[in-house]
Design an enzyme around this catalytic site. Structure first.
Site, PDB file in Angstrom:
ATOM      1  N   CYS A  92       0.829  -1.208   0.000  1.00 21.32           N
ATOM      2  CA  CYS A  92       0.000   0.000   0.000  1.00 21.32           C
ATOM      3  C   CYS A  92       0.861   1.255   0.000  1.00 21.32           C
ATOM      4  O   CYS A  92       0.365   2.350  -0.201  1.00 21.32           O
ATOM      5  CB  CYS A  92      -0.934   0.005   1.208  1.00 21.32           C
ATOM      6  SG  CYS A  92      -0.064  -0.011   2.768  1.00 21.32           S
ATOM      7  N   CYS A 107      -2.432  -3.369   8.846  1.00 16.27           N
ATOM      8  CA  CYS A 107      -2.014  -2.021   9.244  1.00 16.27           C
ATOM      9  C   CYS A 107      -1.461  -2.048  10.670  1.00 16.27           C
ATOM     10  O   CYS A 107      -0.529  -1.312  10.993  1.00 16.27           O
ATOM     11  CB  CYS A 107      -3.179  -1.048   9.149  1.00 16.27           C
ATOM     12  SG  CYS A 107      -4.123  -1.222   7.619  1.00 16.27           S
TER      13      CYS A 107
HETATM   14 FE1  FES Z   1      -1.451   0.402   4.329  1.00 19.41          FE
HETATM   15 FE2  FES Z   1      -3.257   0.465   6.219  1.00 19.41          FE
HETATM   16  S1  FES Z   1      -3.610   0.326   4.106  1.00 19.41           S
HETATM   17  S2  FES Z   1      -1.128   0.361   6.428  1.00 19.41           S
END
Ligand code: FES
Length: 141
Positions: free
Chosen positions: A33, A102
Protein backbone atom coordinates in the site's frame (compact mmCIF):
# COMPACT_ATOMS: atom_id res chain seq x y z
CA UNK A 1 -16.98 -0.66 10.30
CA UNK A 2 -14.54 1.06 12.68
CA UNK A 3 -14.69 1.02 16.47
CA UNK A 4 -14.97 4.26 18.44
CA UNK A 5 -11.44 3.75 19.69
CA UNK A 6 -10.09 3.49 16.15
CA UNK A 7 -11.92 6.69 15.20
CA UNK A 8 -10.66 8.43 18.33
CA UNK A 9 -7.01 7.49 17.79
CA UNK A 10 -7.28 8.33 14.10
CA UNK A 11 -8.77 11.75 14.76
CA UNK A 12 -6.69 12.56 17.86
CA UNK A 13 -3.53 10.52 17.51
CA UNK A 14 -1.35 10.47 20.64
CA UNK A 15 2.42 10.97 20.63
CA UNK A 16 2.75 12.31 17.10
CA UNK A 17 6.09 13.82 16.21
CA UNK A 18 9.72 12.91 16.54
CA UNK A 19 12.30 12.77 19.31
CA UNK A 20 15.58 14.53 18.82
CA UNK A 21 18.48 12.31 19.87
CA UNK A 22 16.21 9.30 20.06
CA UNK A 23 17.88 6.15 21.37
CA UNK A 24 16.17 4.01 18.81
CA UNK A 25 14.49 4.83 15.51
CA UNK A 26 12.51 2.38 13.47
CA UNK A 27 11.10 2.87 10.04
CA UNK A 28 8.92 0.30 8.36
CA UNK A 29 6.82 0.31 5.27
CA UNK A 30 4.25 -1.82 3.61
CA UNK A 31 5.34 -2.28 0.01
CA UNK A 32 1.82 -3.11 -1.16
CA UNK A 33 0.00 0.00 0.00
CA UNK A 34 3.06 2.24 0.26
CA UNK A 35 2.31 3.28 3.83
CA UNK A 36 5.25 4.23 6.05
CA UNK A 37 5.60 4.36 9.82
CA UNK A 38 8.46 5.85 11.75
CA UNK A 39 8.89 5.34 15.50
CA UNK A 40 11.25 7.12 17.90
CA UNK A 41 12.14 5.77 21.34
CA UNK A 42 13.83 7.38 24.31
CA UNK A 43 15.14 4.63 26.55
CA UNK A 44 16.57 4.94 30.05
CA UNK A 45 17.42 1.99 32.29
CA UNK A 46 15.71 -0.49 30.00
CA UNK A 47 12.53 1.57 30.14
CA UNK A 48 10.84 3.42 27.32
CA UNK A 49 10.52 6.86 28.85
CA UNK A 50 9.23 8.56 25.72
CA UNK A 51 7.94 7.56 22.32
CA UNK A 52 6.79 9.47 19.26
CA UNK A 53 5.70 8.41 15.82
CA UNK A 54 5.04 9.67 12.34
CA UNK A 55 2.82 7.69 10.05
CA UNK A 56 2.25 8.40 6.42
CA UNK A 57 -0.56 6.03 5.88
CA UNK A 58 -4.14 4.97 6.21
CA UNK A 59 -6.40 5.71 9.16
CA UNK A 60 -5.96 2.25 10.64
CA UNK A 61 -2.18 2.60 10.51
CA UNK A 62 -2.39 5.96 12.26
CA UNK A 63 -4.77 4.61 14.93
CA UNK A 64 -2.55 1.52 15.38
CA UNK A 65 0.62 3.54 15.81
CA UNK A 66 -1.08 5.93 18.21
CA UNK A 67 -2.37 3.04 20.32
CA UNK A 68 0.98 1.23 20.15
CA UNK A 69 2.84 4.27 21.50
CA UNK A 70 0.38 4.49 24.39
CA UNK A 71 0.91 0.81 25.11
CA UNK A 72 4.70 0.97 25.32
CA UNK A 73 5.19 4.32 27.02
CA UNK A 74 6.67 3.79 30.47
CA UNK A 75 7.10 0.09 29.81
CA UNK A 76 10.28 -1.97 29.87
CA UNK A 77 11.89 -3.20 26.68
CA UNK A 78 10.77 -6.70 27.55
CA UNK A 79 7.16 -5.59 27.94
CA UNK A 80 7.31 -3.68 24.66
CA UNK A 81 8.61 -6.82 22.96
CA UNK A 82 5.42 -8.59 23.99
CA UNK A 83 3.23 -6.16 22.06
CA UNK A 84 1.86 -7.83 18.96
CA UNK A 85 -0.27 -6.52 16.16
CA UNK A 86 -3.13 -8.50 17.66
CA UNK A 87 -2.77 -6.85 21.05
CA UNK A 88 -2.72 -3.43 19.37
CA UNK A 89 -5.81 -4.26 17.32
CA UNK A 90 -7.46 -5.69 20.45
CA UNK A 91 -6.77 -2.51 22.40
CA UNK A 92 -8.51 -0.63 19.58
CA UNK A 93 -11.53 -2.92 19.98
CA UNK A 94 -10.67 -4.61 16.74
CA UNK A 95 -9.90 -3.75 13.15
CA UNK A 96 -11.71 -4.99 10.06
CA UNK A 97 -9.95 -8.14 8.75
CA UNK A 98 -8.66 -6.39 5.63
CA UNK A 99 -7.08 -3.75 7.89
CA UNK A 100 -5.25 -6.11 10.24
CA UNK A 101 -2.04 -5.70 8.28
CA UNK A 102 -2.01 -2.02 9.24
CA UNK A 103 -1.54 -3.02 12.89
CA UNK A 104 1.36 -5.26 11.85
CA UNK A 105 3.15 -2.10 10.81
CA UNK A 106 2.90 -0.84 14.41
CA UNK A 107 4.38 -4.02 15.85
CA UNK A 108 7.18 -3.91 13.30
CA UNK A 109 7.89 -0.23 13.94
CA UNK A 110 8.36 -0.91 17.67
CA UNK A 111 10.60 -3.89 17.03
CA UNK A 112 12.63 -2.10 14.43
CA UNK A 113 13.18 0.89 16.78
CA UNK A 114 14.24 -1.55 19.52
CA UNK A 115 16.58 -3.28 17.08
CA UNK A 116 18.16 0.07 16.26
CA UNK A 117 18.61 0.75 19.99
CA UNK A 118 20.03 -2.71 20.51
CA UNK A 119 22.59 -2.29 17.71
CA UNK A 120 23.63 1.23 18.71
CA UNK A 121 24.15 0.28 22.34
CA UNK A 122 25.30 -3.25 21.82
CA UNK A 123 22.62 -4.67 24.11
CA UNK A 124 21.03 -7.88 22.89
CA UNK A 125 17.24 -7.97 23.08
CA UNK A 126 15.64 -11.35 23.42
CA UNK A 127 13.26 -12.10 20.57
CA UNK A 128 14.87 -9.77 18.06
CA UNK A 129 17.40 -12.28 16.76
CA UNK A 130 15.24 -13.27 13.81
CA UNK A 131 13.40 -10.02 13.33
CA UNK A 132 13.39 -8.79 9.77
CA UNK A 133 11.76 -5.37 9.35
CA UNK A 134 11.59 -5.83 5.61
CA UNK A 135 9.39 -8.89 5.87
CA UNK A 136 6.09 -8.42 4.10
CA UNK A 137 3.45 -7.55 6.74
CA UNK A 138 0.77 -9.33 4.76
CA UNK A 139 2.28 -12.65 5.70
CA UNK A 140 1.58 -12.14 9.40
CA UNK A 141 -2.19 -12.53 9.61
FE1 FES B 1 -1.45 0.40 4.33
FE2 FES B 1 -3.26 0.47 6.22
S1 FES B 1 -3.61 0.33 4.11
S2 FES B 1 -1.13 0.36 6.43
Amino acid sequence: MYSEKVMDHFQNPRNVGEIKNADGIGEVGNPRCGDIMKMYLKIENETIVDVKFKTFGCGSAIASSSMATEMIKGKTIEEAMNITNKSVAGALDGLPPIKMHCSVLAEQAIKSALLDYSKKNNVPIEGLEDFDPTEDPHDHH
